[in-house]
Scaffold this motif. Structure first.
Motif, mmCIF file in Angstrom:
data_model
loop_
_atom_site.group_PDB
_atom_site.id
_atom_site.type_symbol
_atom_site.label_atom_id
_atom_site.label_comp_id
_atom_site.label_asym_id
_atom_site.label_seq_id
_atom_site.Cartn_x
_atom_site.Cartn_y
_atom_site.Cartn_z
ATOM 1 N N ILE A 127 -29.883 5.050 4.577
ATOM 2 C CA ILE A 127 -30.481 5.640 5.781
ATOM 3 C C ILE A 127 -31.976 5.334 5.824
ATOM 4 N N GLU A 128 -32.658 5.483 4.702
ATOM 5 C CA GLU A 128 -34.097 5.204 4.648
ATOM 6 C C GLU A 128 -34.387 3.731 4.951
ATOM 7 N N ASP A 129 -33.602 2.850 4.368
ATOM 8 C CA ASP A 129 -33.792 1.408 4.618
ATOM 9 C C ASP A 129 -33.579 1.071 6.087
ATOM 10 N N ALA A 130 -32.535 1.634 6.687
ATOM 11 C CA ALA A 130 -32.241 1.363 8.093
ATOM 12 C C ALA A 130 -33.365 1.882 8.998
ATOM 13 N N ALA A 131 -33.902 3.043 8.667
ATOM 14 C CA ALA A 131 -34.993 3.612 9.457
ATOM 15 C C ALA A 131 -36.231 2.724 9.378
ATOM 16 N N ASN A 132 -36.563 2.270 8.193
ATOM 17 C CA ASN A 132 -37.753 1.432 8.041
ATOM 18 C C ASN A 132 -37.560 0.031 8.633
ATOM 19 N N GLU A 133 -36.334 -0.451 8.642
ATOM 20 C CA GLU A 133 -36.056 -1.729 9.291
ATOM 21 C C GLU A 133 -36.299 -1.609 10.800
ATOM 22 N N ALA A 134 -35.880 -0.477 11.388
ATOM 23 C CA ALA A 134 -36.112 -0.246 12.818
ATOM 24 C C ALA A 134 -37.611 -0.140 13.115
ATOM 25 N N ILE A 135 -38.357 0.431 12.181
ATOM 26 C CA ILE A 135 -39.813 0.521 12.345
ATOM 27 C C ILE A 135 -40.438 -0.873 12.296
ATOM 28 N N ARG A 136 -39.987 -1.685 11.335
ATOM 29 C CA ARG A 136 -40.538 -3.042 11.207
ATOM 30 C C ARG A 136 -40.233 -3.909 12.433
ATOM 31 N N LYS A 137 -39.147 -3.600 13.110
ATOM 32 C CA LYS A 137 -38.769 -4.365 14.310
ATOM 33 C C LYS A 137 -39.540 -3.910 15.550
ATOM 34 N N CYS A 138 -40.423 -2.920 15.373
ATOM 35 C CA CYS A 138 -41.227 -2.409 16.502
ATOM 36 C C CYS A 138 -40.336 -1.959 17.658
ATOM 37 N N THR A 139 -39.312 -1.190 17.336
ATOM 38 C CA THR A 139 -38.334 -0.750 18.329
ATOM 39 C C THR A 139 -38.978 0.179 19.356
ATOM 40 N N PRO A 140 -38.822 -0.094 20.654
ATOM 41 C CA PRO A 140 -39.405 0.763 21.699
ATOM 42 C C PRO A 140 -38.764 2.156 21.732
ATOM 43 N N VAL A 141 -39.566 3.138 22.091
ATOM 44 C CA VAL A 141 -39.101 4.514 22.314
ATOM 45 C C VAL A 141 -39.417 4.836 23.770
ATOM 46 N N ILE A 142 -38.374 5.054 24.572
ATOM 47 C CA ILE A 142 -38.545 5.106 26.029
ATOM 48 C C ILE A 142 -38.161 6.491 26.563
ATOM 49 N N PRO A 143 -39.113 7.205 27.194
ATOM 50 C CA PRO A 143 -38.761 8.467 27.869
ATOM 51 C C PRO A 143 -38.334 8.191 29.309
ATOM 52 N N LYS A 144 -37.334 8.908 29.790
ATOM 53 C CA LYS A 144 -36.880 8.738 31.178
ATOM 54 C C LYS A 144 -36.359 10.077 31.675
ATOM 55 N N CYS A 145 -36.577 10.354 32.954
ATOM 56 C CA CYS A 145 -36.170 11.635 33.533
ATOM 57 C C CYS A 145 -35.016 11.448 34.523
ATOM 58 N N TYR A 146 -34.107 12.429 34.536
ATOM 59 C CA TYR A 146 -32.931 12.376 35.402
ATOM 60 C C TYR A 146 -32.770 13.715 36.118
ATOM 61 N N GLU A 147 -32.127 13.683 37.260
ATOM 62 C CA GLU A 147 -31.693 14.917 37.902
ATOM 63 C C GLU A 147 -30.614 15.555 37.027
ATOM 64 N N ALA A 148 -30.548 16.874 37.049
ATOM 65 C CA ALA A 148 -29.635 17.591 36.153
ATOM 66 C C ALA A 148 -28.174 17.212 36.354
ATOM 67 N N ASP A 149 -27.803 16.776 37.578
ATOM 68 C CA ASP A 149 -26.402 16.430 37.850
ATOM 69 C C ASP A 149 -26.156 14.924 37.796
ATOM 70 N N ASP A 150 -27.090 14.163 37.265
ATOM 71 C CA ASP A 150 -26.958 12.699 37.193
ATOM 72 C C ASP A 150 -25.857 12.329 36.204
ATOM 73 N N LYS A 151 -24.948 11.452 36.625
ATOM 74 C CA LYS A 151 -23.841 11.012 35.771
ATOM 75 C C LYS A 151 -24.324 10.252 34.539
ATOM 76 N N GLU A 152 -25.541 9.711 34.613
ATOM 77 C CA GLU A 152 -26.106 8.987 33.470
ATOM 78 C C GLU A 152 -26.251 9.884 32.248
ATOM 79 N N LEU A 153 -26.300 11.209 32.466
ATOM 80 C CA LEU A 153 -26.467 12.151 31.361
ATOM 81 C C LEU A 153 -25.170 12.361 30.575
#
Length: 412
Positions: free
Chosen positions: A153-179
């Motif tokens: 788990i630690e190795d996988a987490a640090n690999e994701a960090i090394r890959k500069c993985t984006p962290v994206i916030p997004k907002c939805y309406e409460a009844d959006d099917k995307e949720l």
């Protein structure tokens, strides 16, 4: 409602306007004691100061230079506790305590990352997480984890960090099917407005109100310190990320240097030297106990052999213990005299013992305990307990002598 702090977690200053201000009290802890502060609850049109939620602590900062001591959320409002009133309609300039905010962001995003990897790889669901002063923990729904799993788990987490993985916030309406199907523990009962989702690209999407980094590279590194047995057949995973790893490493290095000086050996020898010292201490304590037993027997014998001995043996030994006092009492016996023994700090706390005629001791015991600012119990001619003020031994001894004389007079 989505606040400015959630739209842009890296924003540190913001101008807004006071909507309401009312008197309030805030319960805090000061040196371990509860304290109530008088102040005001201020609501503003929008806020860059994060209100506590999602397991993340609230921000600290200022509004027009006034310290904000607590931020909580009620429905669509963020409640700011201050100790100076602000008039409704006043323009306020908010400034975030960035050191606290960035630490919160790093630890929270780190939790999302470790939670997702543990779930994706092993199906271990996160049931809660705790944000500590120095370390954070994630409660996983599994009775145990192997060292190999933790390392993976630690190795996988640090690999994701090394890959500069984006962290994206997004907002939805409460009844959006995307949720549908997005991980989360449900919305609060008083939730109002849009639903915010944090996505770690290719790894996880999770409903969350907290502040987060833009990219996993801003976590720098994840270090899992280990696991502990949790409640109800669960496992607590202890982790650090970001600046906390650097701080922890610095503390460990300083501790290592101090141990090198104290133990006079290299870091590789610390454990062996500590074990050796513990062994030596155990042997020394064993020798001390044996010697104390001999001393107690000798002092009891000396008292018994005196032809002109006093009616009361009053004795104190700073390095004595409970066994020392009981040996003296047993060796002398109630028929050979009255004993007032004590051990410990002669000007502070310690232990005491009384031995003698049952009627005398049962009457004098509680009174002496009170004089010594302690408490005790006893029966059959013996009374012993703890004392917080052995500095008053002379007063206690005087009371015992007075009680003895009174006891003898009554019998005559």
């Amino acid at each position: 409602m989505v606040f400015e702090c959630q739209r842009d977690s890296f924003k540190t200053e913001f101008d807004t306007k006071v909507v309401s201000c009312k008197p309030a009290e805030l319960e805090t802890l000061s040196d371990g004691k509860k304290e109530k502060l008088k102040g005001y609850e201020v609501i503003v049109e929008d806020t860059v100061l994060f209100p506590e939620g999602g397991g993340q602590p609230d921000d600290r900062g200022t509004m027009n230079g006034i310290d904000v001591l607590r931020i909580t959320r009620q429905g669509a409002d963020a409640i700011h506790f201050v100790q100076t009133p602000l008039d409704v309609g006043t323009e306020v300039h908010q400034v975030v305590d960035w050191k606290r905010r960035f630490d919160n962001m790093q630890q929270h995003t780190g939790q999302h990352l470790v939670t997702a990897i543990a779930d994706n790889m092993y199906g271990y669901k996160t049931t809660s997480w705790a944000f500590g002063q120095e370390k954070c923990s994630i409660e996983l729904d599994t009775p145990k984890m192997t060292d190999e799993q933790v390392a993976i788990i630690e190795d996988a987490a640090n690999e994701a960090i090394r890959k500069c993985t984006p962290v994206i916030p997004k907002c939805y309406e409460a009844d959006d099917k995307e949720l549908d199907g997005i991980r989360g523990r449900g919305l609060p009962d008083d939730h109002v407005g849009l639903v915010r989702v944090i996505t770690i690209e290719g790894i996880d999407s999770n409903m969350c109100c907290g502040t987060h980094v833009y990219n996993l590279s801003q976590l720098q590194v994840i270090k899992i310190l280990g696991v502990e047995k949790g409640k109800k057949n669960k496992t607590n995973l202890i982790y650090l990320t970001g600046n906390r790893v650097l701080n922890y490493l610095g503390k460990c290095y300083n501790t290592e240097k101090a141990l090198c000086t104290a133990l006079k050996c290299s870091p590789e020898q610390h454990v062996d030297m500590a074990n050796k010292l513990q062994k030596n201490i155990r042997e020394a304590l064993k020798s001390k106990t044996s010697l104390l037993r001999e001393v107690a027997k000798y002092e009891a014998e000396q008292y018994k052999n005196k032809t002109d001995r006093e009616e009361i043996l009053s004795i104190h030994r700073k390095d004595g213990d409970n066994e020392y006092m009981n040996i003296i009492a047993n060796e002398i016996g109630q028929e050979n005299g009255v004993i007032f023994a004590s051990v410990g700090n002669d000007k502070g706390a310690g232990l005491f013992l009384l031995s003698g005629p049952a009627d005398l001791i049962s009457e004098a015991g509680p009174k002496i305990a009170e004089i010594l600012d302690g408490k005790g119990a006893g029966k059959n001619g013996r009374y012993q307990g703890k004392a917080n003020n052995l500095k008053k031994r002379k007063d206690a001894e005087a009371l015992l002598r007075s009680s003895l004389q009174k006891n003898k007079s009554e019998k005559e």
